[in-house]
Design a protein around this motif. Structure first.
Motif, PDB file in Angstrom:
ATOM      1  N   SER A 176       0.848  -1.193   0.000  1.00 31.09           N
ATOM      2  CA  SER A 176       0.000   0.000   0.000  1.00 31.09           C
ATOM      3  C   SER A 176       0.886   1.246   0.000  1.00 31.09           C
ATOM      4  O   SER A 176       2.066   1.185   0.365  1.00 31.09           O
ATOM      5  N   PRO A 177       0.341   2.391  -0.400  1.00 29.31           N
ATOM      6  CA  PRO A 177       1.127   3.634  -0.324  1.00 29.31           C
ATOM      7  C   PRO A 177       1.671   3.891   1.079  1.00 29.31           C
ATOM      8  O   PRO A 177       2.796   4.372   1.232  1.00 29.31           O
ATOM      9  N   ARG A 178       0.900   3.552   2.095  1.00 29.56           N
ATOM     10  CA  ARG A 178       1.345   3.755   3.473  1.00 29.56           C
ATOM     11  C   ARG A 178       2.562   2.890   3.792  1.00 29.56           C
ATOM     12  O   ARG A 178       3.513   3.341   4.445  1.00 29.56           O
ATOM     13  N   GLN A 179       2.545   1.639   3.323  1.00 34.25           N
ATOM     14  CA  GLN A 179       3.682   0.742   3.556  1.00 34.25           C
ATOM     15  C   GLN A 179       4.926   1.234   2.831  1.00 34.25           C
ATOM     16  O   GLN A 179       6.033   1.198   3.377  1.00 34.25           O
ATOM     17  N   ILE A 180       4.747   1.675   1.592  1.00 33.12           N
ATOM     18  CA  ILE A 180       5.869   2.188   0.808  1.00 33.12           C
ATOM     19  C   ILE A 180       6.482   3.417   1.476  1.00 33.12           C
ATOM     20  O   ILE A 180       7.702   3.551   1.602  1.00 33.12           O
ATOM     21  N   GLN A 181       5.622   4.312   1.913  1.00 36.02           N
ATOM     22  CA  GLN A 181       6.117   5.529   2.577  1.00 36.02           C
ATOM     23  C   GLN A 181       6.876   5.186   3.851  1.00 36.02           C
ATOM     24  O   GLN A 181       7.859   5.839   4.198  1.00 36.02           O
ATOM     25  N   GLY A 182       6.422   4.137   4.551  1.00 33.35           N
ATOM     26  CA  GLY A 182       7.097   3.717   5.767  1.00 33.35           C
ATOM     27  C   GLY A 182       8.501   3.191   5.513  1.00 33.35           C
ATOM     28  O   GLY A 182       9.388   3.306   6.369  1.00 33.35           O
ATOM     29  N   ILE A 183       8.712   2.618   4.332  1.00 36.87           N
ATOM     30  CA  ILE A 183      10.038   2.094   3.982  1.00 36.87           C
ATOM     31  C   ILE A 183      10.996   3.233   3.655  1.00 36.87           C
ATOM     32  O   ILE A 183      12.141   3.251   4.109  1.00 36.87           O
ATOM     33  N   PHE A 184      10.521   4.203   2.888  1.00 33.31           N
ATOM     34  CA  PHE A 184      11.394   5.263   2.393  1.00 33.31           C
ATOM     35  C   PHE A 184      11.397   6.479   3.309  1.00 33.31           C
ATOM     36  O   PHE A 184      11.063   7.600   2.903  1.00 33.31           O
ATOM     37  N   GLN A 185      11.776   6.265   4.544  1.00 26.47           N
ATOM     38  CA  GLN A 185      11.994   7.354   5.485  1.00 26.47           C
ATOM     39  C   GLN A 185      13.047   6.906   6.491  1.00 26.47           C
ATOM     40  O   GLN A 185      13.190   5.724   6.778  1.00 26.47           O
ATOM     41  N   LEU A 186      13.782   7.868   6.994  1.00 25.14           N
ATOM     42  CA  LEU A 186      14.862   7.554   7.936  1.00 25.14           C
ATOM     43  C   LEU A 186      15.116   8.759   8.836  1.00 25.14           C
ATOM     44  O   LEU A 186      15.673   9.768   8.394  1.00 25.14           O
ATOM     45  N   PRO A 187      14.708   8.684  10.100  1.00 28.77           N
ATOM     46  CA  PRO A 187      14.993   9.779  11.039  1.00 28.77           C
ATOM     47  C   PRO A 187      16.494  10.013  11.165  1.00 28.77           C
ATOM     48  O   PRO A 187      17.282   9.063  11.109  1.00 28.77           O
ATOM     49  N   ARG A 188      16.873  11.254  11.337  1.00 27.18           N
ATOM     50  CA  ARG A 188      18.297  11.601  11.410  1.00 27.18           C
ATOM     51  C   ARG A 188      19.000  10.858  12.544  1.00 27.18           C
ATOM     52  O   ARG A 188      20.128  10.382  12.383  1.00 27.18           O
ATOM     53  N   SER A 189      18.343  10.715  13.690  1.00 27.21           N
ATOM     54  CA  SER A 189      18.963  10.043  14.836  1.00 27.21           C
ATOM     55  C   SER A 189      19.259   8.569  14.546  1.00 27.21           C
ATOM     56  O   SER A 189      20.212   8.002  15.080  1.00 27.21           O
ATOM     57  N   GLU A 190      18.444   7.976  13.681  1.00 25.36           N
ATOM     58  CA  GLU A 190      18.635   6.555  13.377  1.00 25.36           C
ATOM     59  C   GLU A 190      19.874   6.315  12.525  1.00 25.36           C
ATOM     60  O   GLU A 190      20.450   5.228  12.537  1.00 25.36           O
ATOM     61  N   LEU A 191      20.299   7.328  11.789  1.00 27.87           N
ATOM     62  CA  LEU A 191      21.524   7.203  10.995  1.00 27.87           C
ATOM     63  C   LEU A 191      22.728   6.929  11.892  1.00 27.87           C
ATOM     64  O   LEU A 191      23.597   6.119  11.563  1.00 27.87           O
ATOM     65  N   THR A 192      22.786   7.616  13.017  1.00 28.89           N
ATOM     66  CA  THR A 192      23.883   7.393  13.964  1.00 28.89           C
ATOM     67  C   THR A 192      23.845   5.971  14.499  1.00 28.89           C
ATOM     68  O   THR A 192      24.889   5.332  14.676  1.00 28.89           O
ATOM     69  N   GLU A 193      22.656   5.462  14.756  1.00 27.92           N
ATOM     70  CA  GLU A 193      22.507   4.095  15.234  1.00 27.92           C
ATOM     71  C   GLU A 193      22.977   3.104  14.174  1.00 27.92           C
ATOM     72  O   GLU A 193      23.629   2.104  14.486  1.00 27.92           O
ATOM     73  N   VAL A 194      22.651   3.372  12.912  1.00 31.59           N
ATOM     74  CA  VAL A 194      23.111   2.514  11.813  1.00 31.59           C
ATOM     75  C   VAL A 194      24.633   2.532  11.746  1.00 31.59           C
ATOM     76  O   VAL A 194      25.277   1.493  11.544  1.00 31.59           O
ATOM     77  N   LEU A 195      25.219   3.703  11.923  1.00 28.24           N
ATOM     78  CA  LEU A 195      26.679   3.831  11.895  1.00 28.24           C
ATOM     79  C   LEU A 195      27.315   2.970  12.982  1.00 28.24           C
ATOM     80  O   LEU A 195      28.316   2.292  12.741  1.00 28.24           O
ATOM     81  N   ASN A 196      26.721   2.980  14.176  1.00 28.26           N
ATOM     82  CA  ASN A 196      27.272   2.217  15.294  1.00 28.26           C
ATOM     83  C   ASN A 196      27.052   0.719  15.148  1.00 28.26           C
ATOM     84  O   ASN A 196      27.968  -0.083  15.332  1.00 28.26           O
ATOM     85  N   SER A 197      25.818   0.322  14.808  1.00 30.21           N
ATOM     86  CA  SER A 197      25.458  -1.093  14.819  1.00 30.21           C
ATOM     87  C   SER A 197      25.931  -1.846  13.584  1.00 30.21           C
ATOM     88  O   SER A 197      26.403  -2.978  13.683  1.00 30.21           O
ATOM     89  N   LYS A 198      25.825  -1.214  12.420  1.00 32.33           N
ATOM     90  CA  LYS A 198      26.155  -1.921  11.176  1.00 32.33           C
ATOM     91  C   LYS A 198      27.600  -1.726  10.759  1.00 32.33           C
ATOM     92  O   LYS A 198      28.249  -2.651  10.282  1.00 32.33           O
ATOM     93  N   TYR A 199      28.107  -0.499  10.909  1.00 36.27           N
ATOM     94  CA  TYR A 199      29.459  -0.209  10.435  1.00 36.27           C
ATOM     95  C   TYR A 199      30.489  -0.156  11.559  1.00 36.27           C
ATOM     96  O   TYR A 199      31.671   0.088  11.314  1.00 36.27           O
ATOM     97  N   LYS A 200      30.029  -0.378  12.799  1.00 36.82           N
ATOM     98  CA  LYS A 200      30.935  -0.529  13.946  1.00 36.82           C
ATOM     99  C   LYS A 200      31.840   0.688  14.155  1.00 36.82           C
ATOM    100  O   LYS A 200      33.019   0.547  14.493  1.00 36.82           O
ATOM    101  N   ILE A 201      31.296   1.875  13.956  1.00 34.63           N
ATOM    102  CA  ILE A 201      32.061   3.098  14.197  1.00 34.63           C
ATOM    103  C   ILE A 201      31.785   3.566  15.619  1.00 34.63           C
ATOM    104  O   ILE A 201      30.632   3.672  16.037  1.00 34.63           O
ATOM    105  N   CYS A 202      32.821   3.876  16.368  1.00 35.53           N
ATOM    106  CA  CYS A 202      32.665   4.230  17.769  1.00 35.53           C
ATOM    107  C   CYS A 202      31.924   5.561  17.925  1.00 35.53           C
ATOM    108  O   CYS A 202      31.911   6.403  17.028  1.00 35.53           O
ATOM    109  N   SER A 203      31.325   5.730  19.085  1.00 32.46           N
ATOM    110  CA  SER A 203      30.523   6.922  19.346  1.00 32.46           C
ATOM    111  C   SER A 203      31.361   8.198  19.375  1.00 32.46           C
ATOM    112  O   SER A 203      30.821   9.300  19.251  1.00 32.46           O
ATOM    113  N   ALA A 204      32.685   8.066  19.552  1.00 25.50           N
ATOM    114  CA  ALA A 204      33.549   9.245  19.591  1.00 25.50           C
ATOM    115  C   ALA A 204      33.513  10.008  18.264  1.00 25.50           C
ATOM    116  O   ALA A 204      33.769  11.207  18.214  1.00 25.50           O
TER     117      ALA A 204
END
Length: 221
Positions: free
Chosen positions: A23-51
């Motif tokens: 549905s359009p609602r499901q598609i819209q839910g996929i194509f969004q990314l809060p700015r704060s979550e980018l930092t979490e992706v950096l830490n969890s997936k790419y293993k970059i330290c919080s420093a």
């Protein structure tokens, strides 16, 4: 099933899936990314330290407000003429309230925007290639100064492939962080690609299980 699928073969499958199964609602839910979550992706997936979070947040802030920075387009075209990175950069938007990074995947009438969907699916082709970000052609003078990572003139030239995204983010080539912004956009595109594929596999599994139950019920009867 049971083997790898060429990305070029997968694109029409994913397009049909998005248009017919979601549905359009499901598609819209996929194509969004809060700015704060980018930092979490950096830490969890790419293993970059919080420093490194302070530097990373500066780059993300530039991407979020790119239109007001006055910088020219960051993306480069591949040697084969592929400009999907540039088109993705032009379509990427940031909404301060709610969605964060997003694209106009839904039209004003509430339907799925096929043009934007195809744009992103074409970007996915580049994500599956041997070079994640196109490399700038170097002159003999610029190549001699950039080998040691110094950059010389501070021109923000990109030093090759970005398979190791973490090191490319850290090693800023100049005050505009051009290479780093490209990597941030790459991370966003990769995040959305992963979510789309996960959704496809989830729906496919549900349909397979439903078909299996139907067969089993028919055999019992």
């Amino acid at each position: 099933d049971g083997g790898e699928v060429d990305i070029n073969d997968a694109i029409p499958i994913l397009e049909k899936f998005c248009m017919n199964e979601l549905s359009p609602r499901q598609i819209q839910g996929i194509f969004q990314l809060p700015r704060s979550e980018l930092t979490e992706v950096l830490n969890s997936k790419y293993k970059i330290c919080s420093a490194f979070a302070v530097v990373f947040c500066t780059v993300v802030e530039q991407v979020a407000n790119f239109k007001v920075t006055g910088y020219p387009t960051d993306a480069r075209s591949n040697s084969n003429g592929d400009n999907s990175e540039e088109i993705f950069e032009q379509n990427l938007k940031f909404k301060k309230v709610g969605r964060g990074f997003c694209v106009d995947i839904i039209t004003s009438s509430g339907t799925i925007n096929e043009k934007v969907l195809r744009m992103f699916l074409q970007r996915m082709v580049g994500l599956a290639g041997p070079t994640l970000l196109a490399r700038a052609a170097k002159s003999s003078s610029s190549s001699s100064t950039s080998e040691g990572g110094g950059g010389g003139s501070g021109s923000d030239d990109d030093d090759g492939d970005v398979d190791g995204a973490s090191s490319e983010v850290i090693e800023s080539r100049g005050p505009s962080f051009r290479s780093d912004r490209r990597v941030v956009r790459l991370m966003i595109a990769r995040y959305w690609a992963d979510r789309l594929i996960e959704k496809y596999e989830e729906v496919k599994k549900m349909k397979d299980e439903a078909n299996l139950r139907t067969i089993e019920n028919a055999q019992v009867q």
